[in-house]
Design an enzyme around this catalytic site. Sequence first.
Site, mmCIF file in Angstrom:
data_model
loop_
_atom_site.group_PDB
_atom_site.id
_atom_site.type_symbol
_atom_site.label_atom_id
_atom_site.label_comp_id
_atom_site.label_asym_id
_atom_site.label_seq_id
_atom_site.Cartn_x
_atom_site.Cartn_y
_atom_site.Cartn_z
ATOM 1 N N HIS A 187 0.851 -1.185 0.000
ATOM 2 C CA HIS A 187 0.000 0.000 0.000
ATOM 3 C C HIS A 187 0.892 1.242 0.000
ATOM 4 O O HIS A 187 2.029 1.205 0.476
ATOM 5 C CB HIS A 187 -0.905 0.005 1.231
ATOM 6 N N GLU A 212 0.928 3.846 1.794
ATOM 7 C CA GLU A 212 1.403 4.313 3.102
ATOM 8 C C GLU A 212 2.622 3.522 3.575
ATOM 9 O O GLU A 212 3.576 4.079 4.118
ATOM 10 C CB GLU A 212 0.298 4.168 4.159
ATOM 11 N N CYS A 248 -6.122 1.591 5.987
ATOM 12 C CA CYS A 248 -6.653 0.302 6.466
ATOM 13 C C CYS A 248 -5.952 -0.055 7.784
ATOM 14 O O CYS A 248 -5.015 0.637 8.201
ATOM 15 C CB CYS A 248 -6.413 -0.769 5.409
ATOM 16 N N CYS A 262 -2.090 -0.200 7.519
ATOM 17 C CA CYS A 262 -1.386 1.079 7.383
ATOM 18 C C CYS A 262 -1.493 1.938 8.639
ATOM 19 O O CYS A 262 -0.545 2.643 8.993
ATOM 20 C CB CYS A 262 -1.880 1.792 6.135
#
Lengths: 173, 173
Positions: free
Chosen positions: A65, A67, A95, A98
């Site tokens: 992801h 992040e 999420c 993260c």
Amino acid sequence: MQWVVHDAAGRDLASDADYMDLALRIAQDAGTKGEVPIGAVVVHEGEVVAFAANRRERDQDPTAHAEILALRQAGQRLGSWRLNDCTLYVTLEPCPMCMGAAINARLGRLAFACRDPKAGAAVSLYALGHDDRLNHRMIVSEGARREVASSLLSRFFAGLRGGDGSLDPGQAA
Amino acid sequence: MQWVVHDAAGRDLASDADYMDLALRIAQDAGTKGEVPIGAVVVHEGEVVAFAANRRERDQDPTAHAEILALRQAGQRLGSWRLNDCTLYVTLEPCPMCMGAAINARLGRLAFACRDPKAGAAVSLYALGHDDRLNHRMIVSEGARREVASSLLSRFFAGLRGGDGSLDPGQAA
């Protein structure tokens, strides 16, 4: 890349919206490459020290992801996994993975553009940044460039699904 | 590395304790390098497809927990970020970041050795693997080699703190 906006005295003149615009440009670019268009930027003392887009499909990496990639890059750039003096800008509410990464990084502040009602762990499903049982809490700000970020995701998923226009990042994230 | 224990028909003959022993050896090695001694192994159809230890200090990477590194490696090895048919073995109950990563990977099963009362997100503080609102749930098993794993962490932190013997992975994780 350096992306600094400050005056002669070093004061940061960029706003949350400016940094989020950068994250959105990065997100948009990822969308053209078949990734869910999410972008992240880490800012330390008015300087962008890391930026990344979602790379899950390109890398076949469940952890890729935006992040995670940006926080890792910031640690390398600053020479420390402790990012207390940093702000993470991200175009979609993080999420659980993260948010957990932001806690592990001792992140000072999180700013996200639009909420993720299906998987968001900053305010929607969980408030991981404000759990007194964990060993770190952070400032959480939301809403900078909300409509632009939401519309970018809506258009991406509408394209995937033949035009129903529903925003459903959780299913793909 | 290949680490396979099966009979001529390909049936997996290794037990959870065997795989956890491997994770513990990896953890122990990390401990000698100044990392919190946590190890993880990913098993797919009886074969170890990934293994990693915590590398936070060495990489100055806030995301470099053993589970994140092992899940990423498994995705690369299997050519897919979807790890439905995999079991992740880890010596300590995963934190929110790592449970979130397991969810994002659509992990089939998680097995951890000992609980982390300060940051555990599988059973202790959260049960992220069993949240019906998220788009994936997994089997969670605990307890294989619990005492060995717990003692490894206790000894590490006792060494750091001059011998008080308290188990406090949350503060360092």
